[in-house]
Scaffold this motif. Structure first.
Motif, PDB file in Angstrom:
ATOM      1  N   MET A   1     -27.131  15.688 -54.639  1.00  0.00           N
ATOM      2  CA  MET A   1     -27.709  16.550 -55.647  1.00  0.00           C
ATOM      3  C   MET A   1     -29.215  16.302 -55.693  1.00  0.00           C
ATOM      4  O   MET A   1     -29.665  15.174 -55.760  1.00  0.00           O
ATOM      5  CB  MET A   1     -27.080  16.268 -57.003  1.00  0.00           C
ATOM      6  N   ALA A   2     -29.989  17.351 -55.633  1.00  0.00           N
ATOM      7  CA  ALA A   2     -31.446  17.268 -55.674  1.00  0.00           C
ATOM      8  C   ALA A   2     -31.919  17.381 -57.122  1.00  0.00           C
ATOM      9  O   ALA A   2     -31.416  18.197 -57.887  1.00  0.00           O
ATOM     10  CB  ALA A   2     -32.048  18.376 -54.832  1.00  0.00           C
ATOM     11  N   LYS A   3     -32.891  16.534 -57.491  1.00  0.00           N
ATOM     12  CA  LYS A   3     -33.478  16.586 -58.828  1.00  0.00           C
ATOM     13  C   LYS A   3     -34.972  16.828 -58.700  1.00  0.00           C
ATOM     14  O   LYS A   3     -35.623  16.305 -57.801  1.00  0.00           O
ATOM     15  CB  LYS A   3     -33.256  15.274 -59.575  1.00  0.00           C
ATOM     16  N   VAL A   4     -35.489  17.625 -59.616  1.00  0.00           N
ATOM     17  CA  VAL A   4     -36.920  17.919 -59.659  1.00  0.00           C
ATOM     18  C   VAL A   4     -37.384  17.858 -61.113  1.00  0.00           C
ATOM     19  O   VAL A   4     -36.747  18.443 -61.989  1.00  0.00           O
ATOM     20  CB  VAL A   4     -37.215  19.327 -59.078  1.00  0.00           C
ATOM     21  N   LEU A   5     -38.476  17.143 -61.357  1.00  0.00           N
ATOM     22  CA  LEU A   5     -39.116  17.160 -62.663  1.00  0.00           C
ATOM     23  C   LEU A   5     -40.094  18.325 -62.650  1.00  0.00           C
ATOM     24  O   LEU A   5     -40.965  18.390 -61.781  1.00  0.00           O
ATOM     25  CB  LEU A   5     -39.864  15.850 -62.918  1.00  0.00           C
ATOM     26  N   GLU A   6     -39.942  19.254 -63.588  1.00  0.00           N
ATOM     27  CA  GLU A   6     -40.857  20.377 -63.725  1.00  0.00           C
ATOM     28  C   GLU A   6     -41.650  20.201 -65.010  1.00  0.00           C
ATOM     29  O   GLU A   6     -41.072  20.043 -66.084  1.00  0.00           O
ATOM     30  CB  GLU A   6     -40.105  21.702 -63.769  1.00  0.00           C
ATOM     31  N   MET A   7     -42.977  20.227 -64.880  1.00  0.00           N
ATOM     32  CA  MET A   7     -43.873  20.128 -66.028  1.00  0.00           C
ATOM     33  C   MET A   7     -44.584  21.468 -66.145  1.00  0.00           C
ATOM     34  O   MET A   7     -45.251  21.903 -65.207  1.00  0.00           O
ATOM     35  CB  MET A   7     -44.863  18.985 -65.828  1.00  0.00           C
ATOM     36  N   LEU A   8     -44.434  22.129 -67.283  1.00  0.00           N
ATOM     37  CA  LEU A   8     -44.951  23.478 -67.461  1.00  0.00           C
ATOM     38  C   LEU A   8     -46.171  23.469 -68.375  1.00  0.00           C
ATOM     39  O   LEU A   8     -46.154  22.839 -69.438  1.00  0.00           O
ATOM     40  CB  LEU A   8     -43.865  24.379 -68.027  1.00  0.00           C
ATOM     41  N   PHE A   9     -47.200  24.196 -67.936  1.00  0.00           N
ATOM     42  CA  PHE A   9     -48.483  24.231 -68.628  1.00  0.00           C
ATOM     43  C   PHE A   9     -48.945  25.671 -68.829  1.00  0.00           C
ATOM     44  O   PHE A   9     -48.514  26.576 -68.119  1.00  0.00           O
ATOM     45  CB  PHE A   9     -49.559  23.515 -67.795  1.00  0.00           C
ATOM     46  N   ASP A  10     -49.872  25.859 -69.766  1.00  0.00           N
ATOM     47  CA  ASP A  10     -50.592  27.118 -69.941  1.00  0.00           C
ATOM     48  C   ASP A  10     -52.000  26.908 -69.401  1.00  0.00           C
ATOM     49  O   ASP A  10     -52.573  25.821 -69.532  1.00  0.00           O
ATOM     50  CB  ASP A  10     -50.695  27.498 -71.421  1.00  0.00           C
ATOM     51  N   THR A  11     -52.588  27.985 -68.826  1.00  0.00           N
ATOM     52  CA  THR A  11     -53.961  27.920 -68.347  1.00  0.00           C
ATOM     53  C   THR A  11     -54.896  28.575 -69.355  1.00  0.00           C
ATOM     54  O   THR A  11     -54.451  29.262 -70.279  1.00  0.00           O
ATOM     55  CB  THR A  11     -54.132  28.635 -66.993  1.00  0.00           C
ATOM     56  N   ALA A  12     -56.188  28.398 -69.140  1.00  0.00           N
ATOM     57  CA  ALA A  12     -57.190  29.000 -70.018  1.00  0.00           C
ATOM     58  C   ALA A  12     -57.144  30.525 -69.968  1.00  0.00           C
ATOM     59  O   ALA A  12     -57.606  31.192 -70.888  1.00  0.00           O
ATOM     60  CB  ALA A  12     -58.578  28.498 -69.642  1.00  0.00           C
ATOM     61  N   GLY A  36     -47.895  11.471 -69.326  1.00  0.00           N
ATOM     62  CA  GLY A  36     -48.388  11.910 -68.020  1.00  0.00           C
ATOM     63  C   GLY A  36     -48.965  13.315 -68.066  1.00  0.00           C
ATOM     64  O   GLY A  36     -50.016  13.590 -67.464  1.00  0.00           O
ATOM     65  N   MET A  37     -48.299  14.206 -68.793  1.00  0.00           N
ATOM     66  CA  MET A  37     -48.789  15.578 -68.909  1.00  0.00           C
ATOM     67  C   MET A  37     -50.126  15.610 -69.641  1.00  0.00           C
ATOM     68  O   MET A  37     -51.045  16.339 -69.244  1.00  0.00           O
ATOM     69  CB  MET A  37     -47.750  16.461 -69.613  1.00  0.00           C
ATOM     70  N   GLN A  38     -50.268  14.820 -70.683  1.00  0.00           N
ATOM     71  CA  GLN A  38     -51.538  14.762 -71.419  1.00  0.00           C
ATOM     72  C   GLN A  38     -52.650  14.188 -70.535  1.00  0.00           C
ATOM     73  O   GLN A  38     -53.804  14.637 -70.603  1.00  0.00           O
ATOM     74  CB  GLN A  38     -51.385  13.968 -72.715  1.00  0.00           C
ATOM     75  N   ALA A  39     -52.299  13.219 -69.684  1.00  0.00           N
ATOM     76  CA  ALA A  39     -53.285  12.654 -68.760  1.00  0.00           C
ATOM     77  C   ALA A  39     -53.730  13.703 -67.741  1.00  0.00           C
ATOM     78  O   ALA A  39     -54.916  13.773 -67.395  1.00  0.00           O
ATOM     79  CB  ALA A  39     -52.707  11.428 -68.054  1.00  0.00           C
ATOM     80  N   SER A  47     -56.626  23.391 -61.274  1.00  0.00           N
ATOM     81  CA  SER A  47     -57.253  24.646 -61.653  1.00  0.00           C
ATOM     82  C   SER A  47     -56.429  25.776 -61.042  1.00  0.00           C
ATOM     83  O   SER A  47     -56.019  25.699 -59.886  1.00  0.00           O
ATOM     84  CB  SER A  47     -58.681  24.694 -61.117  1.00  0.00           C
ATOM     85  N   VAL A  48     -56.174  26.808 -61.823  1.00  0.00           N
ATOM     86  CA  VAL A  48     -55.395  27.957 -61.364  1.00  0.00           C
ATOM     87  C   VAL A  48     -56.304  29.179 -61.439  1.00  0.00           C
ATOM     88  O   VAL A  48     -56.709  29.582 -62.537  1.00  0.00           O
ATOM     89  CB  VAL A  48     -54.138  28.167 -62.241  1.00  0.00           C
ATOM     90  N   ASP A  49     -56.649  29.732 -60.299  1.00  0.00           N
ATOM     91  CA  ASP A  49     -57.556  30.881 -60.251  1.00  0.00           C
ATOM     92  C   ASP A  49     -58.836  30.621 -61.045  1.00  0.00           C
ATOM     93  O   ASP A  49     -59.328  31.479 -61.772  1.00  0.00           O
ATOM     94  CB  ASP A  49     -56.864  32.149 -60.769  1.00  0.00           C
ATOM     95  N   GLY A  50     -59.358  29.417 -60.945  1.00  0.00           N
ATOM     96  CA  GLY A  50     -60.593  29.060 -61.625  1.00  0.00           C
ATOM     97  C   GLY A  50     -60.440  28.661 -63.078  1.00  0.00           C
ATOM     98  O   GLY A  50     -61.420  28.351 -63.753  1.00  0.00           O
ATOM     99  N   ALA A  51     -59.225  28.661 -63.592  1.00  0.00           N
ATOM    100  CA  ALA A  51     -58.985  28.308 -65.000  1.00  0.00           C
ATOM    101  C   ALA A  51     -58.273  26.960 -65.087  1.00  0.00           C
ATOM    102  O   ALA A  51     -57.304  26.716 -64.368  1.00  0.00           O
ATOM    103  CB  ALA A  51     -58.149  29.385 -65.680  1.00  0.00           C
ATOM    104  N   ASN A  52     -58.742  26.101 -65.973  1.00  0.00           N
ATOM    105  CA  ASN A  52     -58.117  24.801 -66.177  1.00  0.00           C
ATOM    106  C   ASN A  52     -56.822  24.929 -66.970  1.00  0.00           C
ATOM    107  O   ASN A  52     -56.613  25.907 -67.682  1.00  0.00           O
ATOM    108  CB  ASN A  52     -59.061  23.864 -66.917  1.00  0.00           C
ATOM    109  N   LEU A  53     -56.004  23.893 -66.854  1.00  0.00           N
ATOM    110  CA  LEU A  53     -54.817  23.802 -67.692  1.00  0.00           C
ATOM    111  C   LEU A  53     -55.282  23.437 -69.096  1.00  0.00           C
ATOM    112  O   LEU A  53     -56.149  22.573 -69.263  1.00  0.00           O
ATOM    113  CB  LEU A  53     -53.865  22.738 -67.151  1.00  0.00           C
ATOM    114  N   VAL A  54     -54.711  24.087 -70.117  1.00  0.00           N
ATOM    115  CA  VAL A  54     -55.173  23.832 -71.483  1.00  0.00           C
ATOM    116  C   VAL A  54     -54.098  23.256 -72.401  1.00  0.00           C
ATOM    117  O   VAL A  54     -54.416  22.648 -73.408  1.00  0.00           O
ATOM    118  CB  VAL A  54     -55.777  25.097 -72.130  1.00  0.00           C
TER     119      VAL A  54
END
Length: 69
Positions: A1-12, A36-39, A47-54
Motif C-alpha cells: 500500500m502506497a502512502k502520501v502526505l499531502e499538504m494543501l496551501f492557498d497562494t497569493a 512543517g507547513m508553517q515553516a 512560488s506558483v506562477d509568481g505568487a507565494n504560498l500564503v
C-alpha cells in the motif's frame, strides 16, 4: 500500500497548491505537520506562477493499493 502526505496551501493569487511527500513516517503527528507547513510558509521557498504560498488549509495522508496486472 502506497502512502502520501499531502499538504494543501492557498497562494497569493487565490489558487490551491499541493505539496506531496511519499511514504511519510508512520508515527507522524498532526502538530508536526502543522509546524512543517508553517515553516514552509515562512521560508517562501515555493512560488506558483509568481505568487507565494500564503496559508495552509489542510493536510492528509492518502493511502492507495496498486495491483499490477
Amino acid at each position: 500500500m502506497a502512502k502520501v502526505l499531502e499538504m494543501l496551501f492557498d497562494t497569493a493569487q487565490g489558487k490551491k497548491y499541493t505539496i506531496s511527500v511519499d511514504e511519510p513516517r508512520a508515527d507522524l503527528t498532526g502538530p508536526e505537520v502543522e509546524t512543517g507547513m508553517q515553516a514552509l510558509l515562512a521560508s517562501n521557498a515555493f512560488s506558483v506562477d509568481g505568487a507565494n504560498l500564503v496559508s495552509a488549509y489542510q493536510a492528509r495522508i492518502v493511502e492507495r493499493t496498486v495491483t499490477e496486472l
